[in-house]
Design an enzyme around this catalytic site. Structure first.
Site, mmCIF file in Angstrom:
data_model
loop_
_atom_site.group_PDB
_atom_site.id
_atom_site.type_symbol
_atom_site.label_atom_id
_atom_site.label_comp_id
_atom_site.label_asym_id
_atom_site.label_seq_id
_atom_site.Cartn_x
_atom_site.Cartn_y
_atom_site.Cartn_z
ATOM 1 N N GLU A 96 0.799 -1.223 0.000
ATOM 2 C CA GLU A 96 0.000 0.000 0.000
ATOM 3 C C GLU A 96 0.835 1.278 0.000
ATOM 4 O OE1 GLU A 96 -4.118 -1.731 1.907
ATOM 5 O OE2 GLU A 96 -2.995 -0.251 3.056
ATOM 6 N N GLU A 151 -5.691 -8.376 -0.045
ATOM 7 C CA GLU A 151 -6.497 -8.029 1.127
ATOM 8 C C GLU A 151 -7.912 -7.705 0.680
ATOM 9 O OE1 GLU A 151 -5.122 -4.907 3.703
ATOM 10 O OE2 GLU A 151 -3.045 -5.606 3.646
#
Length: 487
Positions: free
Chosen positions: A205, A393
């Protein structure tokens, strides 16, 4: 066939609705056969054979043991101990105590029947100051974890950086030198674990450890820098990824697959018509220009550089070649969508705002939009054609009260997962190269600035005793994994 073609049989319409659309001529079993699947009524809910089901966690969120066995201090140790930075002053000092209880966590995974586990390595356990002499005790811990997973028949998928940056690296991500330090660390780890670990992700991320950490300041180190400095931090993040890929390739054993886990901003067309789909593709490419687009294309878009003007990042020779290093897979962290419509403006699209009444889960940012799983896969595939895609995720926070019998009956989480996975199943059914899915998260854990007030796990954790208890969602996920179809 009243305007419904063979492709549409495999999409969008349930058996009853489709039968009605066809004048009642097909029953559910015939629908499955017409759609190219097995004749069983549930065939349309199945995932491809060999689809990889897993769970995900991250080092600082679960390990604890922050001062044990030579681990160095990280930005999150400092941030979480700064008054007012996390909810209720929560820290990762103990978290789920997985450093000591990893065998219990492997047992949870085995009980679920999943075949893969995505976890991150704490950089400061390996190099306490970010570089220099490696710490053997840290490496020993991850060797024990990897060997335990493999003994249980569970494939390790390893992320090398999930936000916990050693404070020994002066300047953090504001310093270009941190990108080189990451590459050294990545190459070292590749040489040590790829005899057993076949899937490595460089960073997790980019937007979170750059923009949310150095621009808006909600995450460690909590800075709010001018835009020119933010863009340089962004550049150092993608450069670290690219240099890391090169270092891994130089050190890894043959057969190692290299990628990253990115929370690209995901866009969904408000209506699935040609004009809105085209606008969605534009938005996906333009709005991710500083991160995933740069990585997949090996360049910054002219439109991005022009928009940044004097604040554009300073790029050295060879940077973009490294950033654009070829990947074996792209993993996406997908939670919430942004809806896009075609617009008569310079960009060619408009991003619609989330509304006060838009559905969302316990976390204020977690707007519910199940189509995000389908469109994340489709847009990334159609724009850049990666060799393989994973969802690294996906999951949701919930309030998760414990019932009198000690169980958590999180039907809201099951609702969220079932709806999202319906759209991932659509992507698989349409033959997009989606290879696996990692549910966030295996268990309740330290949720960054939210401390322990937002719970994402499918296992409840008593943070006083460390006891893990399966929630209703764990039972649901176990059945999904067992049958390889939506349940």
């Amino acid at each position: 066939m009243t305007g419904i073609n063979r492709r549409q049989l495999g999409m969008g319409l349930g058996a009853a609705a489709l039968g009605s659309a066809l004048g009642g001529r097909l029953d559910a079993a015939q629908v499955g056969a017409q759609a190219g699947g097995a004749a069983a009524p549930q065939a349309g809910l199945a995932f491809p054979e060999g689809f990889l089901w897993g769970c995900a966690t991250a080092a600082y969120q679960i390990e604890g043991a922050v001062r044990e066995d030579g681990r160095g201090q990280t930005n999150w140790d400092v941030f979480s101990h700064t008054p007012g930075k996390t909810s209720d002053g929560g820290t990762g000092d103990v978290a789920c105590d997985s450093y000591h209880r990893y065998a219990e966590d492997i047992a949870l995974l085995k009980a679920l029947g999943v075949k893969a586990y995505r976890f991150s390595i704490a950089w400061s356990r390996i190099f306490p100051d970010g570089r220099g002499k490696p710490n053997q005790k840290g490496l020993d811990y991850y060797n024990r974890l990897i060997d335990g997973l493999l003994a249980a028949g569970i494939e390790p998928h390893v992320t090398l950086f999930h936000w916990d940056l050693p404070t020994g690296l002066a300047g953090g991500w504001q310093s270009r030198d941190t990108s080189y330090a990451f590459a050294d660390y990545a190459g070292y780890m590749a040489g040590k674990i790829t005899d057993r670990v076949k899937h490595l992700m460089t960073v997790n991320e980019l937007r979170c450890f750059t923009d949310l950490s150095y621009m808006t300041g909600g995450k460690a180190p909590g800075l709010k820098l001018p835009m020119g400095e933010v863009n340089q931090v962004r550049h150092h993040g993608v450069l670290a990824h690219g240099l890391g890929v090169q270092a891994i390739r130089a050190s890894a054993k043959p057969g190692t697959q290299v990628g990253l886990a990115d929370n690209a901003t995901i866009f969904v067309p408000v209506i699935e018509t040609q004009e809105h789909i085209a606008a969605t593709m534009k938005a996906m490419r333009e709005e991710n220009a500083m991160f995933l687009t740069a990585i997949m294309e090996g360049r910054y878009l002219d439109s991005y550089l022009a928009a940044q003007g004097k604040d554009a990042p300073k790029v050295k020779d060879g940077d973009m070649k490294a950033i654009g290093s070829a990947l074996d897979f792209v993993s996406l962290n997908v939670y919430t969508p942004n809806y896009v419509r075609a617009a008569d403006n310079a960009a060619g699209y408009e991003i619609l705002p989330h509304l006060p009444q838009s559905p969302r889960m316990a976390s204020p940012w977690l707007y519910v939009g199940p189509e995000a799983l389908y469109w994340s896969v489709r847009t990334v595939n159609d724009l850049w054609k990666p060799k393989a895609l994973y969802i690294s995720e996906n999951g949701c926070s919930a309030d998760d009260p414990v019932a009198a019998d000690g169980k958590v009956y999180d039907a809201d989480r099951i609702m969220y997962l079932r709806n999202y996975l319906t759209h991932l199943q659509r992507a698989a059914r349409e033959n997009y190269p989606i290879k696996g899915y990692f549910l966030w998260s295996l268990m309740d854990n330290f949720e960054w600035e939210d401390g322990y007030t937002k719970l994402f796990g499918i296992h409840h954790v008593d943070f006083k005793t460390g006891k893990r208890t399966p929630k209703l969602s764990a039972d649901w996920y176990r059945e999904l994994v067992r049958t390889n179809r939506l349940v």
